[in-house]
Design a protein around this motif. Structure first.
Motif, mmCIF file in Angstrom:
data_model
loop_
_atom_site.group_PDB
_atom_site.id
_atom_site.type_symbol
_atom_site.label_atom_id
_atom_site.label_comp_id
_atom_site.label_asym_id
_atom_site.label_seq_id
_atom_site.Cartn_x
_atom_site.Cartn_y
_atom_site.Cartn_z
ATOM 1 N N ARG A 1 0.824 -1.215 -0.048
ATOM 2 C CA ARG A 1 0.246 0.019 -0.056
ATOM 3 C C ARG A 1 0.621 1.344 -0.097
ATOM 4 N NH1 ARG A 1 -5.065 1.110 4.133
ATOM 5 N NH2 ARG A 1 -5.698 3.171 3.119
ATOM 6 N N ILE A 2 1.991 1.205 0.592
ATOM 7 C CA ILE A 2 2.897 2.560 0.875
ATOM 8 C C ILE A 2 3.595 2.526 -0.615
ATOM 9 C CG2 ILE A 2 5.060 3.173 1.525
ATOM 10 C CD1 ILE A 2 4.075 1.927 4.306
ATOM 11 N N ASN A 3 3.933 1.458 -1.185
ATOM 12 C CA ASN A 3 4.728 1.429 -2.655
ATOM 13 C C ASN A 3 3.573 2.080 -3.716
ATOM 14 O OD1 ASN A 3 7.210 0.709 -1.711
ATOM 15 N ND2 ASN A 3 6.821 -1.501 -2.031
ATOM 16 N N ARG A 4 2.425 1.583 -3.503
ATOM 17 C CA ARG A 4 1.454 2.099 -4.453
ATOM 18 C C ARG A 4 1.020 3.784 -4.207
ATOM 19 N NH1 ARG A 4 -1.402 -2.373 -2.753
ATOM 20 N NH2 ARG A 4 -2.964 -1.109 -1.328
ATOM 21 N N TYR A 5 1.108 4.053 -2.926
ATOM 22 C CA TYR A 5 1.137 5.572 -2.824
ATOM 23 C C TYR A 5 2.165 6.404 -3.146
ATOM 24 C CZ TYR A 5 1.000 10.103 -0.173
ATOM 25 O OH TYR A 5 0.924 11.266 -0.202
ATOM 26 N N LEU A 6 3.437 5.694 -2.943
ATOM 27 C CA LEU A 6 4.574 6.334 -3.355
ATOM 28 C C LEU A 6 4.824 6.548 -4.995
ATOM 29 C CD1 LEU A 6 7.146 5.174 -0.811
ATOM 30 C CD2 LEU A 6 6.283 7.494 -1.080
ATOM 31 N N ALA A 7 4.064 5.447 -5.817
ATOM 32 C CA ALA A 7 4.072 5.515 -7.179
ATOM 33 C C ALA A 7 3.175 6.490 -7.660
ATOM 34 C CB ALA A 7 3.623 4.107 -7.616
ATOM 35 N N ALA A 8 2.076 6.615 -6.828
ATOM 36 C CA ALA A 8 1.100 7.579 -7.539
ATOM 37 C C ALA A 8 1.489 9.137 -6.941
ATOM 38 C CB ALA A 8 -0.097 7.301 -6.947
ATOM 39 N N ASN A 9 2.304 9.407 -6.014
ATOM 40 C CA ASN A 9 2.618 10.591 -5.381
ATOM 41 C C ASN A 9 4.150 10.543 -5.371
ATOM 42 O OD1 ASN A 9 -0.195 11.722 -4.564
ATOM 43 N ND2 ASN A 9 0.045 9.562 -3.846
ATOM 44 N N PRO A 10 4.982 10.670 -6.267
ATOM 45 C CA PRO A 10 6.519 10.670 -6.197
ATOM 46 C C PRO A 10 6.951 11.949 -5.691
ATOM 47 C CG PRO A 10 5.697 10.982 -8.715
ATOM 48 C CD PRO A 10 4.443 10.755 -7.717
ATOM 49 N N TYR A 11 8.045 11.652 -4.553
ATOM 50 C CA TYR A 11 8.733 12.774 -4.055
ATOM 51 C C TYR A 11 9.345 13.699 -4.884
ATOM 52 C CZ TYR A 11 11.106 15.018 -0.269
ATOM 53 O OH TYR A 11 11.517 15.840 0.560
ATOM 54 N N GLN A 12 8.978 14.926 -4.856
ATOM 55 C CA GLN A 12 9.730 15.874 -5.611
ATOM 56 C C GLN A 12 10.357 17.027 -4.987
ATOM 57 O OE1 GLN A 12 6.733 17.285 -8.199
ATOM 58 N NE2 GLN A 12 6.225 15.392 -8.987
ATOM 59 N N ASN A 13 11.393 17.597 -5.552
ATOM 60 C CA ASN A 13 12.261 18.592 -4.806
ATOM 61 C C ASN A 13 12.951 18.332 -3.420
ATOM 62 O OD1 ASN A 13 11.885 20.104 -6.920
ATOM 63 N ND2 ASN A 13 9.845 20.773 -6.008
ATOM 64 N N PRO A 14 13.535 17.123 -3.434
ATOM 65 C CA PRO A 14 14.262 16.431 -2.031
ATOM 66 C C PRO A 14 15.109 17.745 -1.599
ATOM 67 C CG PRO A 14 15.086 15.334 -3.866
ATOM 68 C CD PRO A 14 14.087 16.054 -4.443
ATOM 69 N N TRP A 15 15.392 17.878 -0.391
ATOM 70 C CA TRP A 15 16.208 18.779 0.338
ATOM 71 C C TRP A 15 16.848 18.098 1.621
ATOM 72 C CZ3 TRP A 15 15.079 20.669 5.048
ATOM 73 C CH2 TRP A 15 13.673 20.744 5.397
ATOM 74 N N ILE A 16 17.857 18.448 2.002
ATOM 75 C CA ILE A 16 18.450 18.121 3.580
ATOM 76 C C ILE A 16 18.907 19.520 4.312
ATOM 77 C CG2 ILE A 16 19.125 15.921 2.649
ATOM 78 C CD1 ILE A 16 22.033 17.163 3.018
ATOM 79 N N ALA A 17 18.614 19.239 5.438
ATOM 80 C CA ALA A 17 19.087 20.305 6.366
ATOM 81 C C ALA A 17 20.167 19.459 7.103
ATOM 82 C CB ALA A 17 18.013 21.227 6.968
ATOM 83 N N THR A 18 21.126 20.465 7.669
ATOM 84 C CA THR A 18 21.941 20.217 8.733
ATOM 85 C C THR A 18 22.259 21.075 9.602
ATOM 86 O OG1 THR A 18 24.223 20.712 7.367
ATOM 87 C CG2 THR A 18 23.225 18.484 7.082
ATOM 88 N N LEU A 19 22.828 20.643 10.801
ATOM 89 C CA LEU A 19 23.060 21.452 12.055
ATOM 90 C C LEU A 19 24.520 21.280 12.436
ATOM 91 C CD1 LEU A 19 19.948 21.085 14.101
ATOM 92 C CD2 LEU A 19 20.378 22.925 12.711
ATOM 93 N N GLY A 20 25.258 22.303 12.942
ATOM 94 C CA GLY A 20 26.613 21.987 13.175
ATOM 95 C C GLY A 20 27.494 23.072 12.803
ATOM 96 N N PRO A 21 28.761 23.002 13.606
ATOM 97 C CA PRO A 21 29.700 24.247 13.440
ATOM 98 C C PRO A 21 30.353 24.329 11.960
ATOM 99 C CG PRO A 21 30.682 22.527 14.577
ATOM 100 C CD PRO A 21 29.260 22.142 14.638
#
Length: 67
Positions: free
Chosen positions: A41-61
């Motif tokens: 069910r999760i895979n069907r959802y991901l296939a129908a709603n692909p993740y777009q514009n990924p990003w990451i945030a980091t914390l640290g000096p």
């Protein structure tokens, strides 16, 4: 179990249900829907709603070096 849910949290859930689906779901209905989640069910959802514009945030000096 969802019986331990706070009054504030339940009120927010009721408001969200009314806004999004026009009715209030029972706690049993919500628990049944949660129990129905599985990998296909999760895979069907991901296939129908692909993740777009990924990003990451980091914390640290220091700036994170991407390789």
């Amino acid at each position: 179990m969802m019986q331990d849910e706070s009054s504030r949290s339940r009120a927010a859930s009721i408001t969200r249900d009314l806004y999004l689906i026009g009715r209030v779901r029972t706690l049993d209905e919500i628990e049944t829907q949660i129990a129905a989640v599985d990998v296909p069910r999760i895979n069907r959802y991901l296939a129908a709603n692909p993740y777009q514009n990924p990003w990451i945030a980091t914390l640290g000096p220091r700036k994170l070096a991407m390789t």
